[in-house]
Scaffold this motif. Sequence first.
Motif, mmCIF file in Angstrom:
data_model
loop_
_atom_site.group_PDB
_atom_site.id
_atom_site.type_symbol
_atom_site.label_atom_id
_atom_site.label_comp_id
_atom_site.label_asym_id
_atom_site.label_seq_id
_atom_site.Cartn_x
_atom_site.Cartn_y
_atom_site.Cartn_z
ATOM 1 N N ALA A 1 0.843 -1.193 0.000
ATOM 2 C CA ALA A 1 0.000 0.000 0.000
ATOM 3 C C ALA A 1 0.880 1.247 0.000
ATOM 4 O O ALA A 1 1.607 1.502 0.962
ATOM 5 N N ASP A 2 0.823 2.000 -1.084
ATOM 6 C CA ASP A 2 1.576 3.252 -1.205
ATOM 7 C C ASP A 2 0.954 4.055 -2.328
ATOM 8 O O ASP A 2 0.562 3.497 -3.350
ATOM 9 N N ASP A 3 0.862 5.366 -2.138
ATOM 10 C CA ASP A 3 0.217 6.182 -3.177
ATOM 11 C C ASP A 3 1.147 6.462 -4.357
ATOM 12 O O ASP A 3 0.710 7.005 -5.370
ATOM 13 N N GLN A 4 2.413 6.074 -4.258
ATOM 14 C CA GLN A 4 3.352 6.268 -5.357
ATOM 15 C C GLN A 4 3.552 4.949 -6.110
ATOM 16 O O GLN A 4 4.086 3.986 -5.557
ATOM 17 N N GLN A 5 3.135 4.941 -7.343
ATOM 18 C CA GLN A 5 3.197 3.716 -8.148
ATOM 19 C C GLN A 5 4.628 3.213 -8.302
ATOM 20 O O GLN A 5 4.884 2.001 -8.319
#
Length: 221
Positions: free
Chosen positions: A7-11
């Motif tokens: 889970a991380d907002d940076q692909q």
Amino acid sequence: MIRVVIADDQQLIRAGFRSLLDAEDDIEVVGEAGTGTEVVDVVRRMRPDVVLMDIRMPDGDGLWATEQIATFPELSGTSIVVVTTFEIDEYVARAIRAGASGFLVKDTEPVELIRAVRVVASGDALLSPGVTRRLLERVARGSQATVDASALSVITGREREVLALVGRGLTNTEIGAKLFLSPLTAKTHVSRIMAKLTARDRVQLVVIAYETGLVPLGRAV
């Protein structure tokens, strides 16, 4: 196989973690998420062994998502590793209380990330020496005075000794050496203490040791 959700907002970070973990024979990335709401949904569907959880995400951040995941009994076998930076220690402390099994800094070495996944998947907790002291002393400053030491009345004198050493960051082998016990006996004591204090894992035992004053504020971890 150890099943992991990232889970991380940076692909780019998700792709890097996936590439690293999927290269291991015993680890499989089964899902990704870029928001708090999304990771809760993915984890409920996939029921992974480990979640690598970023804190700063939109639509329900990692702290909220950790708290949500911890409320579902069917996810009791899922361990959460918070991936963070030194600048947001207070959020990590709350995540640990919510049920996270450990934390890493984002620039950790690849071998340490892989080790972290294996450690928490085995049912242990990840206590990174470079971060633990600062984090737990922050926890202690915020709550030590509000937790009654009588909460420890359910454990024996020997178990208090073991808990104090857990609070200082010692492993089962090190505890055994200090108290002239075998590592297996030390592990048994730790398991009993967790059951009596309803602690999810070793990280929460460390927090309890600080909060009750068993390990004085400022004592090296």
